[in-house]
Design a protein around this motif. Sequence first.
Motif, PDB file in Angstrom:
ATOM      1  N   UNK A 808      41.001  36.220  45.545  1.00  0.00           N
ATOM      2  CA  UNK A 808      39.578  35.553  46.098  1.00  0.00           C
ATOM      3  C   UNK A 808      38.528  36.549  45.698  1.00  0.00           C
ATOM      4  N   UNK A 809      38.100  36.496  44.501  1.00  0.00           N
ATOM      5  CA  UNK A 809      36.834  37.388  44.396  1.00  0.00           C
ATOM      6  C   UNK A 809      35.594  36.796  44.937  1.00  0.00           C
ATOM      7  N   UNK A 810      34.525  37.329  45.287  1.00  0.00           N
ATOM      8  CA  UNK A 810      33.333  36.742  45.757  1.00  0.00           C
ATOM      9  C   UNK A 810      32.444  36.167  45.003  1.00  0.00           C
ATOM     10  N   UNK A 811      32.235  36.953  43.729  1.00  0.00           N
ATOM     11  CA  UNK A 811      31.642  36.554  42.749  1.00  0.00           C
ATOM     12  C   UNK A 811      32.113  36.702  41.292  1.00  0.00           C
ATOM     13  N   UNK A 812      31.377  35.881  40.258  1.00  0.00           N
ATOM     14  CA  UNK A 812      32.084  35.990  38.996  1.00  0.00           C
ATOM     15  C   UNK A 812      32.201  37.341  38.530  1.00  0.00           C
ATOM     16  N   UNK A 813      31.134  38.273  38.909  1.00  0.00           N
ATOM     17  CA  UNK A 813      30.891  39.825  38.449  1.00  0.00           C
ATOM     18  C   UNK A 813      31.977  40.360  38.898  1.00  0.00           C
ATOM     19  N   UNK A 814      32.343  40.203  40.137  1.00  0.00           N
ATOM     20  CA  UNK A 814      33.518  40.912  40.734  1.00  0.00           C
ATOM     21  C   UNK A 814      35.018  40.571  40.208  1.00  0.00           C
ATOM     22  N   UNK A 815      34.932  39.236  40.006  1.00  0.00           N
ATOM     23  CA  UNK A 815      36.130  38.655  39.183  1.00  0.00           C
ATOM     24  C   UNK A 815      36.364  39.544  37.828  1.00  0.00           C
ATOM     25  N   UNK A 817      35.059  42.319  37.225  1.00  0.00           N
ATOM     26  CA  UNK A 817      35.329  43.884  37.459  1.00  0.00           C
ATOM     27  C   UNK A 817      36.912  44.167  37.888  1.00  0.00           C
ATOM     28  N   UNK A 818      37.486  43.103  38.617  1.00  0.00           N
ATOM     29  CA  UNK A 818      38.853  43.422  38.969  1.00  0.00           C
ATOM     30  C   UNK A 818      39.753  43.034  37.868  1.00  0.00           C
ATOM     31  N   UNK A 819      39.479  42.274  36.678  1.00  0.00           N
ATOM     32  CA  UNK A 819      40.294  41.850  35.550  1.00  0.00           C
ATOM     33  C   UNK A 819      40.170  43.223  34.784  1.00  0.00           C
ATOM     34  N   UNK A 820      38.946  43.787  34.484  1.00  0.00           N
ATOM     35  CA  UNK A 820      38.637  45.136  33.892  1.00  0.00           C
ATOM     36  C   UNK A 820      39.520  46.187  34.293  1.00  0.00           C
ATOM     37  N   UNK A 821      39.560  46.360  35.679  1.00  0.00           N
ATOM     38  CA  UNK A 821      40.483  47.151  36.679  1.00  0.00           C
ATOM     39  C   UNK A 821      41.654  47.114  36.209  1.00  0.00           C
ATOM     40  N   UNK A 822      42.331  45.995  35.995  1.00  0.00           N
ATOM     41  CA  UNK A 822      43.651  45.982  35.598  1.00  0.00           C
ATOM     42  C   UNK A 822      43.910  46.370  34.262  1.00  0.00           C
ATOM     43  N   UNK A 823      43.034  46.273  33.393  1.00  0.00           N
ATOM     44  CA  UNK A 823      43.353  46.557  32.084  1.00  0.00           C
ATOM     45  C   UNK A 823      43.072  48.036  31.922  1.00  0.00           C
ATOM     46  N   UNK A 824      42.309  48.714  32.820  1.00  0.00           N
ATOM     47  CA  UNK A 824      41.918  50.281  32.786  1.00  0.00           C
ATOM     48  C   UNK A 824      42.659  51.079  33.470  1.00  0.00           C
ATOM     49  N   UNK A 825      43.258  50.726  34.643  1.00  0.00           N
ATOM     50  CA  UNK A 825      43.993  51.501  35.560  1.00  0.00           C
ATOM     51  C   UNK A 825      45.112  52.132  35.038  1.00  0.00           C
ATOM     52  N   UNK A 826      45.091  53.433  35.052  1.00  0.00           N
ATOM     53  CA  UNK A 826      46.155  54.180  34.705  1.00  0.00           C
ATOM     54  C   UNK A 826      47.661  53.912  35.181  1.00  0.00           C
TER      55      UNK A 826
END
Length: 840
Positions: A808-815, A817-826
């Motif tokens: 449930x992302x609030x905005x497209x930018x947040x969505x 950001x979370x997708x990028x988080x999954x790609x980058x999180x160690x």
Amino acid sequence: MGYLLHYRAASNSSDSSNINVQSLLPEDEFRVAIENVLRKNDRFSSDENINNKVREFVKDAKDRLVLIVEPQPGLFGFELRSFQEFFAAVYLFKNGDRFENLREKIAAVDSEHWRYVSLFLAGRIVRELGEDSEKILTQVCRPLDRPVEDKNHNQNHFLRPGAWFALEVVADGSLSKSQYRNFQYDLIDYGLEVLDTGLTDEQMSRLFFYTNQLSQPDKNDLLRRILERKFNGKNFPESCWENALRIYGEHFPQEDFLKEKVDELLETEKKNLILSAFKISCLALLHIYEPQWTAKRLQNYWSHWIENEDIVMKFWLKDGYSQLLRCWSLSESQYKKIAEVIIKNFPHYFYNSRQVDWEFTQSQTLAYQLIFLSIISHIITQYRWQPLKEIKINALSSIDIQMKSRNTLYVSDIPSKTIDGVVWLLQNSDFILPVKLALWIVFWLSNQPEKQNIELFGNFLKDNSPLPEYFYQLWFTSGLEYSLPLLTLAIKANINQQDTFANCLDYLDGSTQISISSEIDRWIKEFLDKANDEEKQRFVVALITSVGLDEFFPQLIPIARKIGVQLHELVREYITFSISSQNYLPLEYSSEQLIKMLDIVEQAIQNREKPYTYLWLIFAGTWSCSSEVIDYARQILELFLEKYSESDYFPPASLGIVLFLKLLEYDARILDLAPNLFTTLPLYKLITVEEYKGGDLIEINIVDIYEALIDPDEKYISRFTPLLTHSNKLVRIGSGLIFKVIRDKSRLSKETKRKLFSDIPIDFSLGIELIYKEDMKDNLIGITLLSLSDYPIEEKQYQHLTWNNLQNPKTEAEEKAWNKFLQEIPMGSEKHFMWRTLLE
């Protein structure tokens, strides 16, 4: 023998000493293999008789066999690899559990090596076992993909090797002519479950290939029914509809079902699904000749798709685009917006120009103008100036100077009728501005600058000032920047000076521009022939940084003054440089040069102006650091922080960051300014501070500068890391964002990154705190920081936090950001399984 050779060629053979990628047997092993087969089928013949048969078989293989041959002396194998694979499959069918053998090969690490063996085996099972062949699905494909609590196998639940193999079987045709059509249906049905997981472009290409191999009756009776049932089911996520509808539209374009599902996506009011719908509609233009249907939806959802330039261009490139335009009822501002997107993007989409239509007529409607823009764009694409074969003058070991405007030829094969038509349209048409700008590009591609046409162009610029940014992009794309450097300079200067063309008229004709180019070229050659290394170094520094050019080009100063531009602007239009060495700008600046360059930076900050375009390169050079330079640079950083305003055109936040990082290399005391730096600069800007905008915008790429001149060694890192644990929270946040840019964007090897950055602490609680803030900018900063942390995924509350935000992302930018988080999180080995379980 087929299985033995194929097994030995496998990369994961347990007996690695026998790996033989050529799939050949030595003669002694070949004889033993033949003897074993003969004796297995004949218990009664004598050893002598068996040996005679072995000798005869080996002789035949050497002389006249087709399947088995001796390609090299003493080595035997199959003439064709497909024969080997076929007989390997026969062996697997006759020995052991056929379905277990098949499942083992599909699941193998080197499954691609066994791919055709597996298909041969599946085909033989269908032919030989009849109804029992359904166990391919029940005992092989489904069990392979079933989730299991095993760290090494659970990945199959997402990769779905069983489902992909089911599709290969149906595409292979083993079942297409059999009486087991129910089984064919079940395999297609299960195979299409790959649509439920989301697919890469490469996987979609495979899926298109497999479905295209189906017979037409199977497409009509089975594939269509399965796809429609998937859409009507409750568990097929809307986010996966796009790929499924692409398959459906490929095979059943005329069906109302396709349009109904597109409408359902549009009615969700979710932007990502609406964009998916328009991508499908764009493809549908190839199949469904209903432009009115498409136009109505484009009008109703204008705001959702117009900002997606890729979708705009895909519609524009379709053959049905002109019919679509004639169905639209758009406002003039909307037509202009489409035209702007086209002009900004068409060079990236045209690789081979279509046949150009030279019939120009006066504009009638706005829709016609967009169609006409297509004609003009193809002209520019086909006739634009290619980069000139510039004369390269070697100044230093790794830097080449290149001259512009060395050609007197203009495009001469544009028909004269077209050239006359362009002139007439420019004088008489009521085209919208984007079309007029494109027409002027065509005009300058086919006409040499002369006083009369330059005056007309100057009046046009004056009437339409300021020009939109995309015009300069179009000018550059057309190659006119290279062929008409002074006219290019006049266009840039005209932004702020209405009388530029009046000042430039004596210099803008084509012959004068070429003459100035030749003069600069000659002077540089003469200088470099006589100059020593120190003088060359000083010259290159002046050229790159635009500081001190008056020493080298005194004869051009009067021309620059007459035109109303700075000397460095004039020189820059004629000279470019390239760096051929992997060493990025191997320049060393003296203290005297640094003081001059820093003085320009100080003036720019004081006057809130941008400095020279290439002045940021002072940070990418090796400093000859005297205490005077260090103290002056520190004063400039303090001045920057005092004068900084987010609303100023210059300087951007990245200037302060880079100056801070540069000084940190030479003076650890600069850490004292960190609280002021990260309190003054908006932290949100630090997420994208690494972006280099190019052109006249002075954005500074901190990654290049960090790698080039700030030696990324342990000493420097040890100076930087105290910022990450600073008592000031803003310093911890800001330095974390900068650290992320340096770590993630760096071109250092993985081993070097791991050595330098692996143990640097980033407190995950900083990110958590910001995620709960009301300001969306704070949320994005928080997500970015979390991607640097040792995220406690083992704790339930943080699992739920991640899951809820992903859902449930609030905005497209947040969505994003979370997708990028999954790609980058160690994801360390101890947490890898936890992350995978959460995502599944």
